[in-house]
Design a protein around this motif. Structure first.
Motif, short mmCIF file in Angstrom:
data_model
loop_
_atom_site.label_atom_id
_atom_site.label_comp_id
_atom_site.label_asym_id
_atom_site.label_seq_id
_atom_site.Cartn_x
_atom_site.Cartn_y
_atom_site.Cartn_z
N GLU A 114 0.90 -1.15 0.02
CA GLU A 114 0.00 0.11 -0.05
C GLU A 114 0.92 1.41 0.09
O GLU A 114 0.45 2.09 -0.54
CB GLU A 114 -0.72 0.06 1.27
CG GLU A 114 -2.10 -0.75 1.19
CD GLU A 114 -3.32 -0.52 2.25
OE1 GLU A 114 -2.86 -0.08 3.19
OE2 GLU A 114 -4.40 -0.86 2.20
N ALA A 115 2.06 1.24 0.61
CA ALA A 115 2.74 2.39 0.76
C ALA A 115 4.38 1.99 1.42
O ALA A 115 4.49 1.05 1.88
CB ALA A 115 2.23 3.29 1.76
N CYS A 121 12.72 3.19 -1.02
CA CYS A 121 13.04 3.87 -2.45
C CYS A 121 14.63 3.93 -2.44
O CYS A 121 15.13 3.57 -3.53
CB CYS A 121 12.54 5.04 -2.62
SG CYS A 121 10.54 4.77 -2.80
N ARG A 127 10.90 3.48 -7.33
CA ARG A 127 9.68 4.42 -7.30
C ARG A 127 8.39 3.77 -6.38
O ARG A 127 8.22 2.60 -6.38
CB ARG A 127 9.37 5.26 -8.21
CG ARG A 127 10.73 5.98 -9.12
CD ARG A 127 10.09 6.47 -10.46
NE ARG A 127 9.86 5.57 -11.28
CZ ARG A 127 9.11 5.65 -12.29
NH1 ARG A 127 8.86 6.97 -12.78
NH2 ARG A 127 8.80 4.72 -13.12
N ARG A 128 7.92 4.66 -5.75
CA ARG A 128 6.74 4.34 -4.99
C ARG A 128 5.64 3.83 -6.06
O ARG A 128 5.03 2.58 -5.72
CB ARG A 128 6.01 5.42 -4.42
CG ARG A 128 6.74 6.07 -3.06
CD ARG A 128 5.82 6.94 -2.43
NE ARG A 128 6.49 7.39 -1.19
CZ ARG A 128 7.61 7.97 -0.96
NH1 ARG A 128 8.39 8.60 -1.99
NH2 ARG A 128 7.93 8.01 0.23
N GLU A 129 5.70 4.43 -7.42
CA GLU A 129 4.50 3.89 -8.27
C GLU A 129 4.95 2.55 -9.07
O GLU A 129 4.25 2.02 -9.57
CB GLU A 129 4.42 4.93 -9.51
CG GLU A 129 5.34 5.39 -10.13
CD GLU A 129 6.24 6.79 -9.35
OE1 GLU A 129 6.70 7.62 -10.01
OE2 GLU A 129 6.24 6.86 -7.85
N ASP A 130 6.34 2.17 -8.70
CA ASP A 130 6.59 0.80 -9.29
C ASP A 130 6.25 -0.41 -8.46
O ASP A 130 5.93 -1.44 -8.94
CB ASP A 130 8.32 0.76 -9.43
CG ASP A 130 8.61 1.98 -10.16
OD1 ASP A 130 8.29 2.29 -11.28
OD2 ASP A 130 10.04 2.34 -9.88
N VAL A 132 3.86 0.11 -5.43
CA VAL A 132 2.41 0.02 -5.09
C VAL A 132 1.49 -0.65 -5.74
O VAL A 132 1.30 -0.58 -6.85
CB VAL A 132 2.08 1.49 -4.73
CG1 VAL A 132 0.41 1.70 -4.31
CG2 VAL A 132 2.89 2.26 -3.66
N GLY A 133 0.60 -1.73 -4.93
CA GLY A 133 -0.23 -2.48 -5.65
C GLY A 133 0.25 -3.86 -6.03
O GLY A 133 -0.45 -4.74 -6.47
N HIS A 134 1.38 -4.13 -5.92
CA HIS A 134 2.16 -5.28 -6.20
C HIS A 134 2.39 -6.12 -5.13
O HIS A 134 2.34 -5.63 -3.86
CB HIS A 134 3.39 -5.04 -6.87
CG HIS A 134 3.38 -4.36 -8.24
ND1 HIS A 134 3.39 -5.13 -9.58
CD2 HIS A 134 3.42 -3.10 -8.75
CE1 HIS A 134 3.18 -4.41 -10.45
NE2 HIS A 134 3.24 -2.98 -10.07
N LYS A 171 15.93 -3.15 -7.63
CA LYS A 171 15.10 -2.87 -8.97
C LYS A 171 16.01 -3.58 -10.11
O LYS A 171 15.43 -4.10 -11.14
CB LYS A 171 15.21 -1.41 -9.39
CG LYS A 171 14.54 -1.15 -10.58
CD LYS A 171 14.26 0.32 -10.61
CE LYS A 171 13.50 0.79 -11.92
NZ LYS A 171 13.04 2.37 -12.17
#
Length: 211
Positions: A114-115, A121, A127-130, A132-134, A171
Protein backbone atom coordinates in the motif's frame (compact mmCIF):
# COMPACT_ATOMS: atom_id res chain seq x y z
CA UNK A 1 -29.21 15.25 36.92
CA UNK A 2 -28.70 11.55 37.55
CA UNK A 3 -25.43 11.40 35.63
CA UNK A 4 -24.05 14.26 37.72
CA UNK A 5 -25.03 12.42 40.89
CA UNK A 6 -23.19 9.35 39.67
CA UNK A 7 -20.16 11.41 38.67
CA UNK A 8 -19.65 13.01 42.09
CA UNK A 9 -21.09 10.12 44.09
CA UNK A 10 -23.62 12.22 45.96
CA UNK A 11 -27.40 12.69 45.86
CA UNK A 12 -28.81 15.89 44.34
CA UNK A 13 -30.35 16.91 47.68
CA UNK A 14 -26.92 16.72 49.35
CA UNK A 15 -25.40 19.05 46.74
CA UNK A 16 -27.89 21.87 46.97
CA UNK A 17 -26.23 25.05 48.23
CA UNK A 18 -22.73 23.61 47.89
CA UNK A 19 -19.96 25.01 45.69
CA UNK A 20 -17.96 23.05 43.12
CA UNK A 21 -15.12 22.95 45.64
CA UNK A 22 -17.36 21.03 48.04
CA UNK A 23 -18.79 18.41 45.70
CA UNK A 24 -16.35 17.78 42.83
CA UNK A 25 -13.05 15.89 42.80
CA UNK A 26 -9.81 17.81 42.51
CA UNK A 27 -8.27 19.17 40.35
CA UNK A 28 -11.55 19.49 38.44
CA UNK A 29 -13.27 21.24 41.36
CA UNK A 30 -10.88 24.19 41.44
CA UNK A 31 -11.02 24.64 37.68
CA UNK A 32 -14.83 24.55 37.54
CA UNK A 33 -15.07 26.91 40.52
CA UNK A 34 -12.75 29.40 38.79
CA UNK A 35 -14.54 29.17 35.43
CA UNK A 36 -17.99 29.59 37.01
CA UNK A 37 -16.76 32.78 38.69
CA UNK A 38 -15.47 34.06 35.35
CA UNK A 39 -18.71 33.25 33.56
CA UNK A 40 -20.74 35.01 36.25
CA UNK A 41 -18.56 38.12 35.88
CA UNK A 42 -18.35 38.23 32.08
CA UNK A 43 -21.66 36.52 31.24
CA UNK A 44 -19.82 34.66 28.45
CA UNK A 45 -19.54 30.87 28.08
CA UNK A 46 -16.30 28.99 28.68
CA UNK A 47 -15.16 25.60 27.43
CA UNK A 48 -12.22 23.57 28.73
CA UNK A 49 -10.79 20.13 29.46
CA UNK A 50 -9.52 18.88 32.80
CA UNK A 51 -8.58 15.68 34.60
CA UNK A 52 -10.49 14.16 37.49
CA UNK A 53 -8.67 12.52 40.39
CA UNK A 54 -9.46 9.00 39.16
CA UNK A 55 -7.82 9.44 35.76
CA UNK A 56 -10.93 10.40 33.84
CA UNK A 57 -10.66 13.25 31.34
CA UNK A 58 -13.57 15.70 31.36
CA UNK A 59 -14.70 18.25 28.80
CA UNK A 60 -16.76 21.00 30.42
CA UNK A 61 -18.90 23.84 29.13
CA UNK A 62 -19.88 26.53 31.60
CA UNK A 63 -22.41 29.11 30.45
CA UNK A 64 -24.59 31.80 32.01
CA UNK A 65 -28.27 31.22 32.76
CA UNK A 66 -30.89 33.62 34.06
CA UNK A 67 -30.18 32.98 37.72
CA UNK A 68 -26.48 32.03 37.65
CA UNK A 69 -24.42 29.58 35.63
CA UNK A 70 -24.70 25.99 34.47
CA UNK A 71 -22.05 23.40 33.71
CA UNK A 72 -22.23 20.50 31.25
CA UNK A 73 -19.65 17.77 31.83
CA UNK A 74 -18.71 15.20 29.20
CA UNK A 75 -16.50 12.19 29.85
CA UNK A 76 -13.93 12.19 27.01
CA UNK A 77 -11.45 9.78 28.62
CA UNK A 78 -11.47 7.38 25.69
CA UNK A 79 -11.16 10.16 23.12
CA UNK A 80 -8.32 11.72 25.11
CA UNK A 81 -6.49 8.38 25.23
CA UNK A 82 -6.94 7.96 21.48
CA UNK A 83 -5.49 11.43 20.87
CA UNK A 84 -2.45 10.61 23.00
CA UNK A 85 -2.03 7.31 21.16
CA UNK A 86 -2.23 9.08 17.80
CA UNK A 87 0.45 11.52 18.95
CA UNK A 88 2.72 8.61 19.94
CA UNK A 89 2.10 6.88 16.60
CA UNK A 90 2.94 10.08 14.71
CA UNK A 91 6.13 10.46 16.72
CA UNK A 92 7.07 6.85 15.96
CA UNK A 93 6.40 7.39 12.25
CA UNK A 94 8.60 10.48 12.32
CA UNK A 95 11.42 8.58 14.02
CA UNK A 96 11.19 5.66 11.57
CA UNK A 97 11.10 7.99 8.57
CA UNK A 98 14.21 9.78 9.82
CA UNK A 99 16.11 6.51 10.39
CA UNK A 100 18.61 5.90 7.59
CA UNK A 101 18.56 2.11 8.07
CA UNK A 102 14.85 1.40 8.55
CA UNK A 103 12.56 1.08 5.52
CA UNK A 104 8.81 1.20 6.19
CA UNK A 105 6.44 -0.84 4.02
CA UNK A 106 2.66 -1.05 4.57
CA UNK A 107 0.73 -4.05 3.28
CA UNK A 108 -2.99 -4.56 2.78
CA UNK A 109 -4.97 -7.64 3.80
CA UNK A 110 -3.85 -9.49 0.66
CA UNK A 111 -0.15 -8.78 1.31
CA UNK A 112 0.01 -6.22 -1.47
CA UNK A 113 2.04 -3.05 -0.99
CA UNK A 114 0.00 0.00 0.00
CA UNK A 115 2.85 2.39 0.78
CA UNK A 116 6.63 2.60 1.08
CA UNK A 117 8.85 5.33 2.48
CA UNK A 118 11.84 7.21 1.09
CA UNK A 119 14.35 4.85 2.72
CA UNK A 120 12.84 1.87 0.92
CA UNK A 121 13.02 3.73 -2.40
CA UNK A 122 16.63 4.75 -1.79
CA UNK A 123 17.80 1.26 -0.83
CA UNK A 124 15.85 -0.67 -3.45
CA UNK A 125 15.99 1.73 -6.37
CA UNK A 126 12.22 1.47 -6.89
CA UNK A 127 9.89 4.43 -7.09
CA UNK A 128 6.64 4.27 -5.13
CA UNK A 129 4.58 3.88 -8.27
CA UNK A 130 6.75 0.90 -9.25
CA UNK A 131 5.68 -1.19 -6.26
CA UNK A 132 2.37 0.08 -4.83
CA UNK A 133 -0.34 -2.46 -5.62
CA UNK A 134 2.12 -5.28 -6.26
CA UNK A 135 2.64 -8.37 -4.10
CA UNK A 136 5.28 -7.91 -1.44
CA UNK A 137 6.49 -11.46 -2.09
CA UNK A 138 7.54 -10.41 -5.59
CA UNK A 139 10.23 -8.25 -3.98
CA UNK A 140 11.72 -11.07 -1.92
CA UNK A 141 14.40 -13.57 -2.94
CA UNK A 142 12.79 -16.61 -4.63
CA UNK A 143 14.27 -19.09 -2.15
CA UNK A 144 12.63 -17.21 0.77
CA UNK A 145 9.17 -16.61 -0.68
CA UNK A 146 7.47 -19.65 0.76
CA UNK A 147 8.70 -19.00 4.31
CA UNK A 148 7.97 -15.27 4.09
CA UNK A 149 4.52 -15.97 2.66
CA UNK A 150 3.71 -18.28 5.57
CA UNK A 151 4.94 -15.67 8.03
CA UNK A 152 2.78 -12.95 6.48
CA UNK A 153 -0.23 -15.27 6.52
CA UNK A 154 0.35 -16.02 10.22
CA UNK A 155 0.65 -12.34 11.07
CA UNK A 156 -2.59 -11.49 9.26
CA UNK A 157 -4.50 -14.55 10.48
CA UNK A 158 -3.41 -14.61 14.11
CA UNK A 159 -2.79 -10.87 14.65
CA UNK A 160 0.74 -11.46 15.96
CA UNK A 161 4.04 -9.66 15.37
CA UNK A 162 6.90 -11.61 13.84
CA UNK A 163 10.52 -11.04 12.80
CA UNK A 164 12.60 -12.90 10.24
CA UNK A 165 15.68 -12.52 8.04
CA UNK A 166 14.56 -11.38 4.61
CA UNK A 167 16.39 -10.68 1.38
CA UNK A 168 14.82 -7.99 -0.79
CA UNK A 169 15.37 -7.92 -4.54
CA UNK A 170 16.32 -4.44 -5.75
CA UNK A 171 15.18 -2.86 -9.02
CA UNK A 172 18.28 -4.02 -10.91
CA UNK A 173 18.10 -7.52 -9.48
CA UNK A 174 20.63 -7.13 -6.67
CA UNK A 175 19.77 -9.06 -3.50
CA UNK A 176 19.69 -6.99 -0.32
CA UNK A 177 19.95 -9.12 2.85
CA UNK A 178 18.30 -7.71 5.94
CA UNK A 179 15.86 -8.20 8.78
CA UNK A 180 12.07 -7.84 8.55
CA UNK A 181 9.68 -7.08 11.41
CA UNK A 182 5.99 -7.37 10.59
CA UNK A 183 3.12 -6.21 12.81
CA UNK A 184 -0.62 -6.52 12.09
CA UNK A 185 -2.80 -3.45 11.64
CA UNK A 186 -5.83 -4.37 13.74
CA UNK A 187 -9.42 -3.19 13.74
CA UNK A 188 -11.70 -4.85 16.31
CA UNK A 189 -9.00 -7.49 16.80
CA UNK A 190 -9.02 -8.38 13.09
CA UNK A 191 -5.99 -7.67 10.89
CA UNK A 192 -6.78 -5.69 7.74
CA UNK A 193 -3.16 -5.11 6.85
CA UNK A 194 0.36 -5.12 8.24
CA UNK A 195 3.18 -2.68 8.87
CA UNK A 196 6.65 -3.90 7.94
CA UNK A 197 10.00 -2.48 8.95
CA UNK A 198 12.98 -3.80 7.00
CA UNK A 199 16.59 -2.92 7.78
CA UNK A 200 19.68 -4.00 5.84
CA UNK A 201 22.49 -6.00 7.34
CA UNK A 202 25.69 -4.25 8.35
CA UNK A 203 27.47 -5.52 5.27
CA UNK A 204 24.97 -3.88 2.95
CA UNK A 205 25.10 -0.63 4.87
CA UNK A 206 28.89 -0.59 4.60
CA UNK A 207 28.64 -1.17 0.83
CA UNK A 208 26.23 1.75 0.53
CA UNK A 209 28.54 4.04 2.47
CA UNK A 210 31.50 2.98 0.35
CA UNK A 211 29.54 3.69 -2.83
Amino acid sequence: NGLAEAFVGRAAADMMGQSALDIMPQPLASIVHDRVARVLRARKPERFEASAFDGRRIEARVFPVSDGAAALLHNITEMHALRRELERVRAMDTAVNAHSRAAAIRLDGRARIEAVDDVFCRLSGFRREDVVGHRFLDLTAPMERRAVGELIERVLRDGVTRETPLTLVAKRGAELPGQLTLAPILSDAIAHGAQAIWSPTDGLQEDLRAA
